[in-house]
Design an enzyme around this catalytic site. Structure first.
Site, PDB file in Angstrom:
ATOM      1  N   VAL A 152       0.831  -1.202   0.000  1.00  0.00           N
ATOM      2  CA  VAL A 152       0.000   0.000   0.000  1.00  0.00           C
ATOM      3  C   VAL A 152       0.872   1.262   0.000  1.00  0.00           C
ATOM      4  CG1 VAL A 152      -1.674   1.330   1.347  1.00  0.00           C
ATOM      5  CG2 VAL A 152      -1.990  -1.132   1.048  1.00  0.00           C
ATOM      6  N   GLU A 181      -7.497   2.287   1.777  1.00  0.00           N
ATOM      7  CA  GLU A 181      -6.982   1.927   0.455  1.00  0.00           C
ATOM      8  C   GLU A 181      -7.739   0.718  -0.090  1.00  0.00           C
ATOM      9  OE1 GLU A 181      -4.653   3.489  -1.527  1.00  0.00           O
ATOM     10  OE2 GLU A 181      -5.653   1.993  -2.755  1.00  0.00           O
ATOM     11  N   LEU A 209      -6.629  -0.795  -3.217  1.00  0.00           N
ATOM     12  CA  LEU A 209      -5.870  -1.432  -4.301  1.00  0.00           C
ATOM     13  C   LEU A 209      -5.661  -2.922  -4.027  1.00  0.00           C
ATOM     14  CD1 LEU A 209      -2.703  -1.947  -3.260  1.00  0.00           C
ATOM     15  CD2 LEU A 209      -2.550   0.488  -3.669  1.00  0.00           C
ATOM     16  N   ARG A 210      -5.539  -3.671  -5.116  1.00  0.00           N
ATOM     17  CA  ARG A 210      -5.279  -5.113  -5.011  1.00  0.00           C
ATOM     18  C   ARG A 210      -3.842  -5.400  -5.406  1.00  0.00           C
ATOM     19  NH1 ARG A 210      -9.525  -6.604  -9.384  1.00  0.00           N
ATOM     20  NH2 ARG A 210      -8.661  -4.605 -10.038  1.00  0.00           N
ATOM     21  N   CYS A 241      -5.043  -9.611   3.311  1.00  0.00           N
ATOM     22  CA  CYS A 241      -6.161  -8.726   3.682  1.00  0.00           C
ATOM     23  C   CYS A 241      -7.437  -9.454   4.091  1.00  0.00           C
ATOM     24  CB  CYS A 241      -6.442  -7.769   2.536  1.00  0.00           C
ATOM     25  SG  CYS A 241      -4.982  -6.866   2.040  1.00  0.00           S
ATOM     26  N   LYS A 301      -7.354 -11.652   7.307  1.00  0.00           N
ATOM     27  CA  LYS A 301      -7.083 -10.829   8.495  1.00  0.00           C
ATOM     28  C   LYS A 301      -8.254  -9.889   8.791  1.00  0.00           C
ATOM     29  CE  LYS A 301      -4.120  -7.343   7.681  1.00  0.00           C
ATOM     30  NZ  LYS A 301      -4.650  -5.996   7.898  1.00  0.00           N
ATOM     31  N   ARG A 308       1.204 -15.085   1.563  1.00  0.00           N
ATOM     32  CA  ARG A 308       0.560 -15.012   2.872  1.00  0.00           C
ATOM     33  C   ARG A 308      -0.862 -15.570   2.811  1.00  0.00           C
ATOM     34  NH1 ARG A 308       1.777  -8.882   4.387  1.00  0.00           N
ATOM     35  NH2 ARG A 308       1.806  -8.736   2.123  1.00  0.00           N
TER      36      ARG A 308
HETATM   37  C1  UGA Z   1      -8.108  -7.165  -1.462  1.00  0.00           C
HETATM   38  C2  UGA Z   1      -9.197  -6.232  -2.003  1.00  0.00           C
HETATM   39  O1  UGA Z   1      -9.695  -6.734  -3.254  1.00  0.00           O
HETATM   40  C3  UGA Z   1      -8.663  -4.819  -2.206  1.00  0.00           C
HETATM   41  O2  UGA Z   1      -9.705  -3.961  -2.619  1.00  0.00           O
HETATM   42  C4  UGA Z   1      -8.092  -4.317  -0.878  1.00  0.00           C
HETATM   43  O3  UGA Z   1      -7.503  -3.034  -1.015  1.00  0.00           O
HETATM   44  C5  UGA Z   1      -7.023  -5.291  -0.395  1.00  0.00           C
HETATM   45  O4  UGA Z   1      -7.597  -6.607  -0.246  1.00  0.00           O
HETATM   46  C6  UGA Z   1      -6.536  -4.787   0.944  1.00  0.00           C
HETATM   47  O5  UGA Z   1      -7.340  -4.725   1.887  1.00  0.00           O
HETATM   48  O6  UGA Z   1      -5.389  -4.326   1.020  1.00  0.00           O
HETATM   49  P1  UGA Z   1      -6.018  -8.469  -2.531  1.00  0.00           P
HETATM   50  O7  UGA Z   1      -5.943  -9.175  -1.218  1.00  0.00           O
HETATM   51  O8  UGA Z   1      -4.781  -7.895  -3.124  1.00  0.00           O
HETATM   52  O9  UGA Z   1      -7.086  -7.252  -2.444  1.00  0.00           O
HETATM   53  O10 UGA Z   1      -6.559  -9.521  -3.604  1.00  0.00           O
HETATM   54  P2  UGA Z   1      -7.939  -9.870  -4.306  1.00  0.00           P
HETATM   55  O11 UGA Z   1      -7.779  -9.712  -5.756  1.00  0.00           O
HETATM   56  O12 UGA Z   1      -9.073  -9.177  -3.686  1.00  0.00           O
HETATM   57  O13 UGA Z   1      -8.030 -11.438  -4.008  1.00  0.00           O
HETATM   58  C7  UGA Z   1      -8.126 -11.932  -2.664  1.00  0.00           C
HETATM   59  C8  UGA Z   1      -8.326 -13.436  -2.681  1.00  0.00           C
HETATM   60  O14 UGA Z   1      -9.626 -13.754  -3.157  1.00  0.00           O
HETATM   61  C9  UGA Z   1      -7.357 -14.209  -3.577  1.00  0.00           C
HETATM   62  O15 UGA Z   1      -6.887 -15.351  -2.870  1.00  0.00           O
HETATM   63  C10 UGA Z   1      -8.183 -14.639  -4.769  1.00  0.00           C
HETATM   64  O16 UGA Z   1      -7.754 -15.851  -5.321  1.00  0.00           O
HETATM   65  C11 UGA Z   1      -9.556 -14.794  -4.107  1.00  0.00           C
HETATM   66  N1  UGA Z   1     -10.675 -14.639  -5.083  1.00  0.00           N
HETATM   67  C12 UGA Z   1     -10.914 -13.441  -5.652  1.00  0.00           C
HETATM   68  C13 UGA Z   1     -11.488 -15.731  -5.349  1.00  0.00           C
HETATM   69  O17 UGA Z   1     -11.285 -16.848  -4.821  1.00  0.00           O
HETATM   70  N2  UGA Z   1     -12.530 -15.570  -6.234  1.00  0.00           N
HETATM   71  C14 UGA Z   1     -12.799 -14.385  -6.822  1.00  0.00           C
HETATM   72  O18 UGA Z   1     -13.779 -14.324  -7.601  1.00  0.00           O
HETATM   73  C15 UGA Z   1     -11.975 -13.301  -6.531  1.00  0.00           C
END
Ligand code: UGA
Length: 437
Positions: free
Chosen positions: A11, A151, A153-154, A260, A263, A327
């Site tokens: 971030v 924030e 962002l992913r 994220c 947690k 993680r």
């Molecule tokens: C997530 C949120 O999407 C962001 O908006 C947020 O800023 C971030 O957490 C945070 O709090 O910092 P992130 O953890 O980078 O982002 O990744 P995501 O793309 O959201 O994916 C999270 C998990 O969900 C991954 O393990 C992914 O494989 C899983 N996922 C996602 C699924 O199993 N199915 C889906 O349809 C989408």
């Protein structure tokens, strides 16, 4: 504007680099000297597509500096953004020690009136606590305002998410401080939500909890689809086209991971508990997610029997594609369970192997290609849907594995293709292909 960002994790670093890119003069500070040393050489300590190019460009044109010195970072600043980690405490609550340490450092080193903006994911009430700390430690003649600015962002698409975000949330008690932060983001031209501080803090947790709920919901529907003979991909498409539901985050799999969702969902349950609210819905979301990788493993043992001493390949280790972050990766949950079962596990990931080594040690065999990992294996598991895995010629499973049986936790391949190649193929929420001809 003169902006400092405290914390150079995903971030903080992405925020700092992007703010420099839109014209601000940015200093990034971190207590980790090794990270700052790398950053000063223009190297990113994290893998994030597009980040290193922007980092180099802005460092070269002197709009981006890196330091470990609070004196350098916090003097003569207009805005200071706190973007340090808030890891999980044993009881699931958020650990605020890094946020509090940063606040104390800021207060002790600030030389001007300043707006402190909290970007770290923090429980409702934290901004207030930070304001108290700042007031306690700062020089009496200086003024400090606190703004909450969560924030969204992913990882893996962080740069694009920053430049093309859906919204920017600004929570403040002081109109002027909120206006300054709004001006800072103006060049991004993204819709702004102005609100009070507590609502802003809650927006972050509610967003992540809702997205996690969507994933556990679709995973449960997938589990039922399997039993009833329906197809989750058609179901997801059929419900996702309803604009009230939306087609995003309906990808069934072995569950969500990362730094994220796991947690933040636990922290929100904890936060609700603090005000004597039993957040049963979110507790179920977490329970479903914890169970999801184990279901795939169960399906494998139902078909292949005991996995003890069997050679098993695991493709993909990161918690999602395009990141080296492992993680809370569901794939690593699979790896650990396979090891517990006594399997001989060969793993492959395009980027995340070094980070996985820190978690799995020398208990697995690290491979440098998919071919190498699956050669001679009796089962292959897929834990992450990297493009390289999705585009891997499926004929090779038949050619290289001792027994071509693929347990796909991310629905990477079409059923028709696997059928054509006569591979035993078990995925999530779709009919299993069990017959080898
Ligand atoms: C997530 C949120 O999407 C962001 O908006 C947020 O800023 C971030 O957490 C945070 O709090 O910092 P992130 O953890 O980078 O982002 O990744 P995501 O793309 O959201 O994916 C999270 C998990 O969900 C991954 O393990 C992914 O494989 C899983 N996922 C996602 C699924 O199993 N199915 C889906 O349809 C989408």
């Amino acid at each position: 504007m003169k902006v400092t960002v405290a914390g150079t994790g995903y971030v903080g670093l992405v925020t700092g680099v992007c703010l420099a890119e839109i014209g601000h003069e940015v200093i990034c500070i971190d207590i980790n000297e090794e990270k700052i040393r790398l950053l000063k050489q223009g190297k990113s300590p994290i893998y994030e597509p597009g980040l290193e190019e922007l980092l180099e460009k802005n460092a070269k044109r002197r709009s981006l500096y890196f330091t470990t010195s609070p004196k350098e970072a916090y003097s003569e600043r207009e805005v200071i953004i706190i973007a340090v980690g808030t890891p999980e405490n044993r009881d699931g609550s958020a650990n605020l020690s890094y946020v509090e340490a940063a606040a104390k450092d800021i207060a002790e080193h600030m030389t001007d009136h300043v707006i402190v903006t909290i970007k770290s994911t923090v429980p409702v009430g934290t901004n207030h606590r930070v304001k108290e700390l700042l007031n306690q430690y700062k020089a009496p003649h200086l003024q400090v305002k606190v703004v909450s600015n969560p924030e969204f962002l992913r990882e893996g698409s962080a740069i694009q998410d920053t430049f093309k975000g859906d919204r920017i949330v600004i929570g403040s008690a002081c109109q002027h401080a909120g206006d300054v932060i709004e001006t800072m983001y103006k060049p991004l031209n993204i819709p702004i939500v102005r609100t009070d501080i507590k609502s802003s803090e809650m927006i972050k947790y509610a967003s992540n909890a809702f997205l996690a709920t969507k994933i556990s919901f679709i995973n449960e529907i997938a589990n039922i689809c399997e039993k009833l003979g329906a197809n989750i991909e058609d179901v997801a498409r059929g419900i996702g086209l309803d604009s009230r539901i939306g087609d995003k985050f309906l990808q069934a799999g072995i569950g969500y991971g990362g730094s994220c969702f796991p947690k933040d969902t636990k922290a929100l349950v904890q936060l609700a508990g603090n005000v004597k609210h039993d957040f049963e819905l979110l507790e179920s979301v977490i329970k479903v997610n914890n169970h999801q990788p184990l279901l795939l493993l169960q399906k494998a043992t139902d078909i292949a029997g005991d996995l003890y001493r069997k050679k098993v390949a695991l493709l993909g280790l990161s918690f999602k594609p395009n990141t080296d972050d492992v993680r809370e990766s569901a794939s690593l949950v699979l790896a650990k369970k396979l090891l517990e079962n006594g399997s001989i596990v060969s793993v492959y990931d395009p980027i995340a192997t070094d980070n996985a080594k820190k978690m799995l040690g020398d208990h697995v065999i690290y491979c440098t290609s998919i071919d190498e990992a699956i050669r001679g294996a009796e089962l292959t598991f897929i834990g992450t849907e990297w493009v390289e895995i999705k585009e891997y010629p499926v004929a090779n499973y038949k050619k290289l594995m001792k027994n071509p049986r693929v347990f796909d936790g991310r629905n990477c391949y079409s059923l028709a293709e696997m059928k054509r190649h006569e591979i035993v193929y078990v995925s999530i929420g779709r009919k299993a292909i069990l017959q080898q001809m």
